[in-house]
Design a protein around this motif. Sequence first.
Motif, short mmCIF file in Angstrom:
data_model
loop_
_atom_site.label_atom_id
_atom_site.label_comp_id
_atom_site.label_asym_id
_atom_site.label_seq_id
_atom_site.Cartn_x
_atom_site.Cartn_y
_atom_site.Cartn_z
N SER A 116 0.80 -1.23 0.00
CA SER A 116 0.00 0.00 0.00
C SER A 116 0.83 1.28 0.00
CB SER A 116 -0.95 -0.01 1.21
OG SER A 116 -0.20 -0.08 2.40
N ALA A 117 2.16 1.17 0.21
CA ALA A 117 3.00 2.37 0.21
C ALA A 117 3.87 2.36 -1.05
CB ALA A 117 3.89 2.40 1.45
N ALA A 118 3.69 3.39 -1.88
CA ALA A 118 4.40 3.42 -3.16
C ALA A 118 5.86 3.81 -2.98
CB ALA A 118 3.71 4.40 -4.11
N THR A 119 6.14 4.66 -2.00
CA THR A 119 7.50 5.16 -1.82
C THR A 119 7.98 4.84 -0.41
OG1 THR A 119 6.76 7.28 -0.94
CG2 THR A 119 7.00 7.12 -3.35
N ILE A 120 9.31 4.98 -0.23
CA ILE A 120 9.88 4.75 1.11
C ILE A 120 9.30 5.77 2.09
CG2 ILE A 120 12.02 4.69 2.45
CD1 ILE A 120 13.47 3.84 -0.09
N GLU A 121 9.14 7.02 1.64
CA GLU A 121 8.54 8.05 2.51
C GLU A 121 7.16 7.60 2.98
OE1 GLU A 121 10.30 8.84 -0.14
OE2 GLU A 121 11.33 10.76 0.11
N ASN A 122 6.34 7.10 2.05
CA ASN A 122 4.98 6.65 2.41
C ASN A 122 5.06 5.53 3.44
OD1 ASN A 122 3.67 6.90 -0.99
ND2 ASN A 122 3.85 8.45 0.61
N ALA A 123 6.02 4.61 3.24
CA ALA A 123 6.14 3.46 4.16
C ALA A 123 6.49 3.96 5.56
CB ALA A 123 7.18 2.48 3.66
N ILE A 124 7.40 4.93 5.64
CA ILE A 124 7.80 5.44 6.96
C ILE A 124 6.61 6.17 7.61
CG2 ILE A 124 9.37 6.99 8.19
CD1 ILE A 124 11.44 6.42 5.95
N GLN A 125 5.91 6.97 6.79
CA GLN A 125 4.77 7.73 7.35
C GLN A 125 3.63 6.83 7.79
OE1 GLN A 125 4.55 10.40 3.92
NE2 GLN A 125 4.44 12.11 5.38
N ALA A 126 3.60 5.60 7.28
CA ALA A 126 2.53 4.67 7.67
C ALA A 126 2.69 4.17 9.10
CB ALA A 126 2.49 3.49 6.71
N HIS A 127 3.86 4.38 9.72
CA HIS A 127 4.07 3.96 11.11
C HIS A 127 3.29 4.90 12.02
CE1 HIS A 127 7.46 2.04 9.12
NE2 HIS A 127 7.81 1.42 10.22
N ALA A 128 2.30 4.37 12.73
CA ALA A 128 1.47 5.21 13.61
C ALA A 128 2.36 5.96 14.59
CB ALA A 128 0.47 4.34 14.35
N GLY A 129 2.08 7.22 14.77
CA GLY A 129 2.81 8.02 15.75
C GLY A 129 4.09 8.62 15.22
N PHE A 130 4.47 8.28 13.97
CA PHE A 130 5.71 8.84 13.42
C PHE A 130 5.49 10.30 13.05
CE2 PHE A 130 8.26 10.14 9.78
CZ PHE A 130 9.53 9.88 10.25
N THR A 131 6.36 11.18 13.52
CA THR A 131 6.30 12.58 13.11
C THR A 131 7.70 13.05 12.77
OG1 THR A 131 6.51 13.25 15.41
CG2 THR A 131 4.29 13.28 14.50
N ALA A 132 7.82 13.88 11.78
CA ALA A 132 9.12 14.45 11.40
C ALA A 132 8.86 15.62 10.47
CB ALA A 132 9.95 13.39 10.66
N THR A 133 9.87 16.47 10.33
CA THR A 133 9.75 17.55 9.35
C THR A 133 9.95 16.94 7.96
OG1 THR A 133 12.11 18.00 9.30
CG2 THR A 133 10.83 19.16 10.99
N GLY A 134 9.59 17.72 6.94
CA GLY A 134 9.74 17.24 5.56
C GLY A 134 11.19 16.87 5.24
N THR A 135 12.13 17.68 5.72
CA THR A 135 13.54 17.41 5.46
C THR A 135 13.99 16.15 6.18
OG1 THR A 135 13.83 19.79 5.45
CG2 THR A 135 15.84 18.48 5.42
#
Length: 350
Positions: A160-179
């Motif tokens: 369900s995650a097309a990119t590595i960014e999407n895969a990381i963002q799919a982790h509940a509770g993960f927050t980070a700046t765009g950079t």
Amino acid sequence: MRGRAGAQGFLHWSNNFDEVQDFEGQIRSLAGGAGLMTNAQFSQGTRSQPLGDKKAGVNSDLDALAAYVASLNTFPSSPLRASGGGLTTAGSAGRTVFISKNCASCHGGTAFTNSASNNPQNIGTLTPESGNRLGSQLTGIDIPTLRDVWATAPYLHNGSAATIENAIQAHAGFTATGTELSDLAAYVAQIGNQETTAPTATASAANTGTGLTGQYFNNTTLSGTPVLQRTEAVNFGRTTNSPGPGVNADQFSVRWSGKVEPTATGKFQFQTVSDNGVRLWINGVLVIDNWTSHATINNSSGTITLTKDQRYLITMEHYDDTGTAVARLRWKKPGQTTYAAIPATRLYSN
Ligand code: HEC
């Protein structure tokens, strides 16, 4: 399959096979095939179950297939690194983010996964279509290695995650700046076979914990919204008072979660003292389970090998029915003979 060598703990995203030969069952059920064993061999003892009697050593073709998969033990190198072979500037910044977010608490060690400790984790990606595990509810997904991520899009067990960014963002509770997110994705894509081991915070950053996150519920089933949340060590024993503002004196439950940081490398045992029910997970594995209404009792885990200053996931749940409530969390360190309370400095709230 390249690099994974049919190893890294249990196989399958649902973490339910303990040998490559278990695909015999899948060939028979999902693929509707005849399998490689005879029916009599397959149905002998508990062999038909994935974690039942061993399937290795029964059929030479099946063993040959498993040996071939096990020979795929070299990960390809990532072509995304800097020309000299080091991390790019973004990759290097991402490595720092990887450390600060403690990705290694799950994607740890030289395999970039802690799958070998049999710890399916629920990071919030389960859907009704994810299926079951061993005929019952699926509670988590096997932690994947990050060594081949640069080459294996799309991501997650269901793609369900097309990119590595999407895969990381799919982790509940993960927050980070765009950079931070793009740097982190750059680092993950550069792991390949070149990074030696998943980086973690150095020992100097150790020993700074303030306790686990304790969430209290006014029922014995950990249901609904917590009425109190606070950061604390788990060490209370009392008579009949409420454990904190807004919490019932009886008929309450509490979940403490976060990470525990060992003081030494070696064999630890954990112990709970409880009245009433208790259960304890270390790194997603249920190690103490006494979810009953009992008088004050000590329950101990088996031995668990841990590494000094690495942080491990820990969850303890407790409920009080009526009367006295007691909940203490202790450990026995390598080489010691008695249990002691785990201090708040070795417990982290996330
Ligand atoms: C609590 C354990 C846990 C932590 C902490 C964690 N992950 Fe994961 N990660 C998982 C699990 C489980 C999956 C598989 C989920 C799925 O397939 O639905 C996963 C999947 C991934 C994937 C997709 C891999 C693939 O092949 O599909 C990437 C990339 C990833 N994680 C990166 C990270 C990064 C970067 C961090 C740190 C910010 C991190 N993870 C922290 C458990 C964890």
